[in-house]
Design a protein around this motif. Structure first.
Motif, PDB file in Angstrom:
ATOM      1  N   GLY A  16       4.382  -8.071   9.095  1.00 29.42           N
ATOM      2  CA  GLY A  16       4.198  -7.088  10.155  1.00 29.42           C
ATOM      3  C   GLY A  16       5.243  -5.997  10.204  1.00 29.42           C
ATOM      4  N   THR A  17       6.047  -5.882   9.166  1.00 31.95           N
ATOM      5  CA  THR A  17       7.142  -4.911   9.153  1.00 31.95           C
ATOM      6  C   THR A  17       7.085  -4.093   7.879  1.00 31.95           C
ATOM      7  OG1 THR A  17       8.543  -6.392  10.439  1.00 31.95           O
ATOM      8  CG2 THR A  17       9.653  -4.651   9.221  1.00 31.95           C
ATOM      9  N   ARG A  18       7.305  -2.802   8.027  1.00 31.83           N
ATOM     10  CA  ARG A  18       7.396  -1.916   6.868  1.00 31.83           C
ATOM     11  C   ARG A  18       8.764  -1.250   6.926  1.00 31.83           C
ATOM     12  NH1 ARG A  18       2.620  -2.490   9.271  1.00 31.83           N
ATOM     13  NH2 ARG A  18       0.780  -2.539   7.970  1.00 31.83           N
ATOM     14  N   VAL A  19       9.622  -1.629   6.024  1.00 30.54           N
ATOM     15  CA  VAL A  19      10.960  -1.043   5.985  1.00 30.54           C
ATOM     16  C   VAL A  19      10.846   0.304   5.277  1.00 30.54           C
ATOM     17  CG1 VAL A  19      13.326  -1.328   5.164  1.00 30.54           C
ATOM     18  CG2 VAL A  19      12.042  -3.318   5.997  1.00 30.54           C
ATOM     19  N   TYR A  20      11.393   1.334   5.906  1.00 31.25           N
ATOM     20  CA  TYR A  20      11.304   2.686   5.371  1.00 31.25           C
ATOM     21  C   TYR A  20      12.391   2.874   4.319  1.00 31.25           C
ATOM     22  CZ  TYR A  20      10.309   7.658   5.312  1.00 31.25           C
ATOM     23  OH  TYR A  20       9.947   8.929   4.927  1.00 31.25           O
ATOM     24  N   THR A  21      12.008   2.632   3.081  1.00 31.83           N
ATOM     25  CA  THR A  21      12.931   2.711   1.950  1.00 31.83           C
ATOM     26  C   THR A  21      12.876   4.097   1.315  1.00 31.83           C
ATOM     27  OG1 THR A  21      11.209   1.962   0.441  1.00 31.83           O
ATOM     28  CG2 THR A  21      12.620   0.244   1.440  1.00 31.83           C
ATOM     29  N   ALA A  22      13.770   4.330   0.359  1.00 29.29           N
ATOM     30  CA  ALA A  22      13.761   5.599  -0.374  1.00 29.29           C
ATOM     31  C   ALA A  22      12.434   5.788  -1.105  1.00 29.29           C
ATOM     32  CB  ALA A  22      14.930   5.650  -1.348  1.00 29.29           C
ATOM     33  N   ALA A  23      11.865   4.711  -1.627  1.00 33.41           N
ATOM     34  CA  ALA A  23      10.572   4.815  -2.320  1.00 33.41           C
ATOM     35  C   ALA A  23       9.477   5.256  -1.349  1.00 33.41           C
ATOM     36  CB  ALA A  23      10.215   3.477  -2.965  1.00 33.41           C
ATOM     37  N   ARG A  24       9.491   4.686  -0.155  1.00 35.70           N
ATOM     38  CA  ARG A  24       8.493   5.110   0.841  1.00 35.70           C
ATOM     39  C   ARG A  24       8.737   6.563   1.252  1.00 35.70           C
ATOM     40  NH1 ARG A  24       7.538  -0.311   3.394  1.00 35.70           N
ATOM     41  NH2 ARG A  24       5.426  -0.728   2.710  1.00 35.70           N
ATOM     42  N   PRO A  62      -5.502  11.596  -1.409  1.00 40.54           N
ATOM     43  CA  PRO A  62      -6.762  11.359  -0.682  1.00 40.54           C
ATOM     44  C   PRO A  62      -6.653  10.158   0.263  1.00 40.54           C
ATOM     45  CG  PRO A  62      -7.223  11.804  -2.989  1.00 40.54           C
ATOM     46  CD  PRO A  62      -5.724  11.671  -2.853  1.00 40.54           C
ATOM     47  N   GLU A  63      -5.937   9.143  -0.130  1.00 39.51           N
ATOM     48  CA  GLU A  63      -5.757   7.966   0.712  1.00 39.51           C
ATOM     49  C   GLU A  63      -4.961   8.308   1.978  1.00 39.51           C
ATOM     50  OE1 GLU A  63      -4.900   3.280  -0.208  1.00 39.51           O
ATOM     51  OE2 GLU A  63      -3.915   4.773  -1.457  1.00 39.51           O
ATOM     52  N   ASN A  74      -1.030   2.037  10.688  1.00 38.80           N
ATOM     53  CA  ASN A  74      -0.472   1.006   9.810  1.00 38.80           C
ATOM     54  C   ASN A  74      -0.616   1.412   8.350  1.00 38.80           C
ATOM     55  OD1 ASN A  74       0.499  -0.880  11.703  1.00 38.80           O
ATOM     56  ND2 ASN A  74      -1.547  -1.693  12.009  1.00 38.80           N
ATOM     57  N   ARG A  75      -1.773   1.939   7.993  1.00 38.80           N
ATOM     58  CA  ARG A  75      -1.981   2.389   6.618  1.00 38.80           C
ATOM     59  C   ARG A  75      -1.061   3.566   6.304  1.00 38.80           C
ATOM     60  NH1 ARG A  75      -2.162   0.802   2.128  1.00 38.80           N
ATOM     61  NH2 ARG A  75      -3.308   1.980   0.593  1.00 38.80           N
ATOM     62  N   LEU A  76      -0.888   4.465   7.257  1.00 40.79           N
ATOM     63  CA  LEU A  76       0.008   5.599   7.037  1.00 40.79           C
ATOM     64  C   LEU A  76       1.440   5.132   6.784  1.00 40.79           C
ATOM     65  CD1 LEU A  76      -1.480   8.058   9.638  1.00 40.79           C
ATOM     66  CD2 LEU A  76      -1.372   8.420   7.159  1.00 40.79           C
ATOM     67  N   LEU A  77       1.870   4.082   7.480  1.00 43.81           N
ATOM     68  CA  LEU A  77       3.199   3.526   7.216  1.00 43.81           C
ATOM     69  C   LEU A  77       3.266   2.969   5.804  1.00 43.81           C
ATOM     70  CD1 LEU A  77       3.945   1.682  10.581  1.00 43.81           C
ATOM     71  CD2 LEU A  77       4.880   3.878   9.804  1.00 43.81           C
ATOM     72  N   ASP A  78       2.199   2.283   5.375  1.00 38.62           N
ATOM     73  CA  ASP A  78       2.151   1.748   4.008  1.00 38.62           C
ATOM     74  C   ASP A  78       2.214   2.857   2.972  1.00 38.62           C
ATOM     75  OD1 ASP A  78       1.906  -0.894   4.892  1.00 38.62           O
ATOM     76  OD2 ASP A  78      -0.294  -0.866   4.762  1.00 38.62           O
ATOM     77  N   LEU A  79       1.688   4.023   3.320  1.00 40.85           N
ATOM     78  CA  LEU A  79       1.603   5.150   2.383  1.00 40.85           C
ATOM     79  C   LEU A  79       2.785   6.110   2.500  1.00 40.85           C
ATOM     80  CD1 LEU A  79      -2.216   5.837   2.818  1.00 40.85           C
ATOM     81  CD2 LEU A  79      -1.085   4.714   0.872  1.00 40.85           C
ATOM     82  N   GLY A  80       3.848   5.660   3.149  1.00 38.78           N
ATOM     83  CA  GLY A  80       5.069   6.454   3.189  1.00 38.78           C
ATOM     84  C   GLY A  80       5.316   7.210   4.473  1.00 38.78           C
ATOM     85  N   GLY A  81       4.452   7.026   5.449  1.00 34.55           N
ATOM     86  CA  GLY A  81       4.674   7.692   6.724  1.00 34.55           C
ATOM     87  C   GLY A  81       5.862   7.096   7.464  1.00 34.55           C
ATOM     88  N   ASN A  82       6.587   7.948   8.136  1.00 34.73           N
ATOM     89  CA  ASN A  82       7.706   7.529   8.980  1.00 34.73           C
ATOM     90  C   ASN A  82       7.213   7.576  10.420  1.00 34.73           C
ATOM     91  OD1 ASN A  82       9.979   8.209  10.865  1.00 34.73           O
ATOM     92  ND2 ASN A  82      11.176   7.826   9.014  1.00 34.73           N
ATOM     93  N   ILE A  83       7.401   6.491  11.153  1.00 32.39           N
ATOM     94  CA  ILE A  83       6.843   6.396  12.506  1.00 32.39           C
ATOM     95  C   ILE A  83       7.295   7.544  13.403  1.00 32.39           C
ATOM     96  CG2 ILE A  83       8.644   4.854  13.396  1.00 32.39           C
ATOM     97  CD1 ILE A  83       4.866   4.801  14.260  1.00 32.39           C
ATOM     98  N   TYR A  84       8.506   8.022  13.216  1.00 33.29           N
ATOM     99  CA  TYR A  84       8.998   9.104  14.071  1.00 33.29           C
ATOM    100  C   TYR A  84       8.321  10.438  13.730  1.00 33.29           C
ATOM    101  CZ  TYR A  84      12.175   5.524  15.467  1.00 33.29           C
ATOM    102  OH  TYR A  84      12.674   4.340  15.940  1.00 33.29           O
TER     103      TYR A  84
END
Length: 133
Positions: A16-24, A62-63, A74-84
């Motif tokens: 349930g957690t997506r850590v915002y890494t440099a790759a993201r 496109p994704e 949630n998908r946007l976070l997986d695709l590199g979105g930053n919640i802020y």
């Protein structure tokens, strides 16, 4: 752990957690720039007038575009979105942070807010996706 990639991969094992890494951050750079563009009223108006056309102006995948159109945070976070940065999207829709984040948990706004007011999620439960414990 001496391998930085192995170390960073451990972050993906937190349920349930997506850590915002440099790759993201690299993956979501243009997505986040789009979200930040919504700070300007004229851009919000253009976006809401034709969301698909506005998104076509940004070099996002496109994704990522589909996830924005579906407001799948949630998908946007997986695709590199930053919640802020994504907060600019849901606030442009008239949603508060609590309203938007409750959609990410599958909880009602009232239940989510009550949980957070009571101290948040319990630390008990599944702590590892891989190990299931």
């Amino acid at each position: 752990m001496s391998d930085i990639h192995q170390y960073l991969a451990e972050f993906d094992d937190i349920p349930g957690t997506r850590v915002y890494t440099a790759a993201r951050a690299r993956q979501g750079y243009h997505l986040n720039q789009f979200a930040m563009s919504l700070m300007k009223e004229q851009n919000r108006k253009r976006f809401h007038a034709d969301e698909s056309a506005y998104l076509d102006e940004w070099p996002i995948t496109p994704e990522q575009k589909q996830a924005v159109l579906e407001r799948d945070y949630n998908r946007l976070l997986d695709l590199g979105g930053n919640i802020y940065f994504l907060a600019k999207v849901f606030s442009s829709d008239g949603l508060s942070f609590v309203q938007a984040v409750s959609t990410m948990t599958g909880m009602s706004v009232d239940d989510y807010q009550a949980m957070m007011n009571a101290g948040g999620r319990s630390p008990e439960g599944v702590r590892s996706i891989r190990d299931g414990n």
